[in-house]
Design an enzyme around this catalytic site. Structure first.
Site, PDB file in Angstrom:
ATOM      1  N   ARG A  79       0.942  -1.212  -0.138  1.00 54.78           N
ATOM      2  CA  ARG A  79      -0.035  -0.111   0.121  1.00 54.78           C
ATOM      3  C   ARG A  79       1.051   1.163   0.014  1.00 54.78           C
ATOM      4  O   ARG A  79       0.735   2.190  -0.976  1.00 54.78           O
ATOM      5  CB  ARG A  79      -0.959   0.060   1.240  1.00 54.78           C
ATOM      6  N   SER A 171     -30.437 -23.798   6.257  1.00 54.04           N
ATOM      7  CA  SER A 171     -30.308 -24.517   5.058  1.00 54.04           C
ATOM      8  C   SER A 171     -31.825 -24.321   4.687  1.00 54.04           C
ATOM      9  O   SER A 171     -32.865 -24.171   5.455  1.00 54.04           O
ATOM     10  CB  SER A 171     -30.220 -25.700   5.674  1.00 54.04           C
ATOM     11  N   LYS A 177     -29.924 -27.132  10.524  1.00 57.52           N
ATOM     12  CA  LYS A 177     -28.526 -27.066  10.127  1.00 57.52           C
ATOM     13  C   LYS A 177     -28.489 -25.422  10.424  1.00 57.52           C
ATOM     14  O   LYS A 177     -29.090 -24.529  10.438  1.00 57.52           O
ATOM     15  CB  LYS A 177     -28.206 -27.171   8.792  1.00 57.52           C
ATOM     16  N   ASN A 179     -25.176 -23.790   9.038  1.00 55.23           N
ATOM     17  CA  ASN A 179     -24.006 -23.808   8.382  1.00 55.23           C
ATOM     18  C   ASN A 179     -22.971 -22.597   8.545  1.00 55.23           C
ATOM     19  O   ASN A 179     -23.116 -21.521   8.721  1.00 55.23           O
ATOM     20  CB  ASN A 179     -24.408 -23.748   6.637  1.00 55.23           C
ATOM     21  N   ARG A 210       5.266  -0.528 -24.560  1.00 60.29           N
ATOM     22  CA  ARG A 210       3.717  -0.538 -24.269  1.00 60.29           C
ATOM     23  C   ARG A 210       3.517  -1.643 -24.817  1.00 60.29           C
ATOM     24  O   ARG A 210       3.636  -1.922 -26.122  1.00 60.29           O
ATOM     25  CB  ARG A 210       3.036   0.628 -24.469  1.00 60.29           C
TER      26      ARG A 210
END
Length: 336
Positions: A79, A171, A177, A179, A210
């Site tokens: 960065r 689910s 469930k 998940n 280029r």
């Protein structure tokens, strides 16, 4: 035109990396708290899918945090180095001189100051280090976060249940469930990231001043990689901040091998008492009987006259054979 496209690409990357860095900071903080809280929480260490020797969840979480900090440091360096592009048609700055600029070489630095980016030493129309650096830090970050995700996916299986996401996904067909949706998204990102990164590395071979094709090939995979890793970083922050740890399940699973999880320790401790050959013979036989008779290792050892007087409770307690896990966790948490 490439001056504008490359500079715009760096601005987009800078904005994305700022978000990624913030989420990596959140994740590192959450994992630091988890590692400290579970410094001495014993659990099975697993190698090649099988129980190996005991470890602690604190050490596992500290390891996750270490990878996140590695990703943060690499991303922060990239960065800070993202450069502007300002060099003219073939990287010579000739047009700026033709339009009356006394010293065109000072323009990129002034341009960089205006945009809060770095000033490049040379034009990089075909010197694509900035894009390759982005590829590297983003692919590494995806993989580092993927390590956390695949561990959570394994440990949150129904038959293991040592951790759980704070709020799993439902689910469409199975109401029972919950998940592990965030871990799933992160793991998917880790599997996707290497492919666009490979395209960016391949574009380093750019001909002339280029290229025809190499530069253009970067655009879509870089955007995809920035989106993918940005989403994974956000999801990992939410996953680790809400992760539920279940020490009772970890402790229960330490007993699944009826005590054989400490066989390494017993080999080391009994060799000086019985001799290496006799210790190996005895432990091999007792391991066989533990499986065949479904009796705890501690119980079988207590029946051996040669072992009378030894503290078998200490020797066979998995929680007392976590080695330097606590000290290693402390050391890892010193890193900022």
């Amino acid at each position: 035109s490439q001056d504008f496209m490359d500079t715009a690409t760096m601005l987009v990357a800078a904005r994305t990396l700022d978000l990624v860095l913030a989420d990596l900071g959140r994740t590192a903080a959450a994992l630091g708290r988890t590692a400290a809280a579970h410094r001495d929480t014993p659990m099975p260490g697993r190698t090649l899918t099988q129980h190996a020797v005991p470890t602690t969840f604190g050490l596992k979480a500290a390891g996750w945090r270490s990878l996140v900090l590695d990703a943060r440091d690499r991303t922060a360096r990239v960065r800070a180095s993202l450069p502007v592009q300002l060099a003219g048609a073939a990287g010579t700055l000739a047009a700026f001189g033709a339009y009356g600029v006394a010293d065109p070489t000072v323009l990129p630095e002034a341009y960089a100051r205006e945009l809060a980016l770095a000033a490049p030493l040379l034009p990089w129309h075909t010197l694509r280090t900035p894009v390759a650096d982005l590829a590297g830090c983003l692919a590494f970050t995806a993989g580092a976060l993927g390590k956390i995700a695949v561990d959570v996916l394994t440990l949150s299986r129904t038959e293991i249940g040592e951790v759980a996401e704070g709020s799993g996904g439902g689910s469409s067909a199975m109401p029972h469930k919950a998940n592990p949706v965030r871990a799933t998204l992160i793991a998917a990102a880790a599997r996707r990231a290497p492919q666009p990164a490979a395209v960016l590395y391949g574009s380093l071979a750019a001909e002339d001043e280029r290229p025809a094709g190499a530069w253009h090939a970067e655009w879509e995979p870089l955007r995809d990689l920035l989106r993918t890793v940005g989403g994974a970083a956000r999801d990992t922050a939410e996953l680790t901040e809400g992760l539920r740890v279940r020490p009772e399940a970890m402790r229960e699973h330490l007993g699944l091998t009826e005590g054989l999880i400490v066989s390494e320790r017993l080999s080391a401790e009994l060799a000086p008492v019985l001799g290496r050959a006799r210790a190996k013979e005895l432990l091999t036989d007792i391991a066989r009987r533990t499986h065949a008779e479904h009796r705890p290792l501690r119980e079988l050892l207590a029946e051996e006259p040669e072992l009378q007087g030894l503290d078998l409770d200490d020797l066979t307690d998995p929680a007392r054979y976590t080695g330097s896990a606590g000290a290693l966790t402390d050391r890892a948490l010193e890193r900022r």
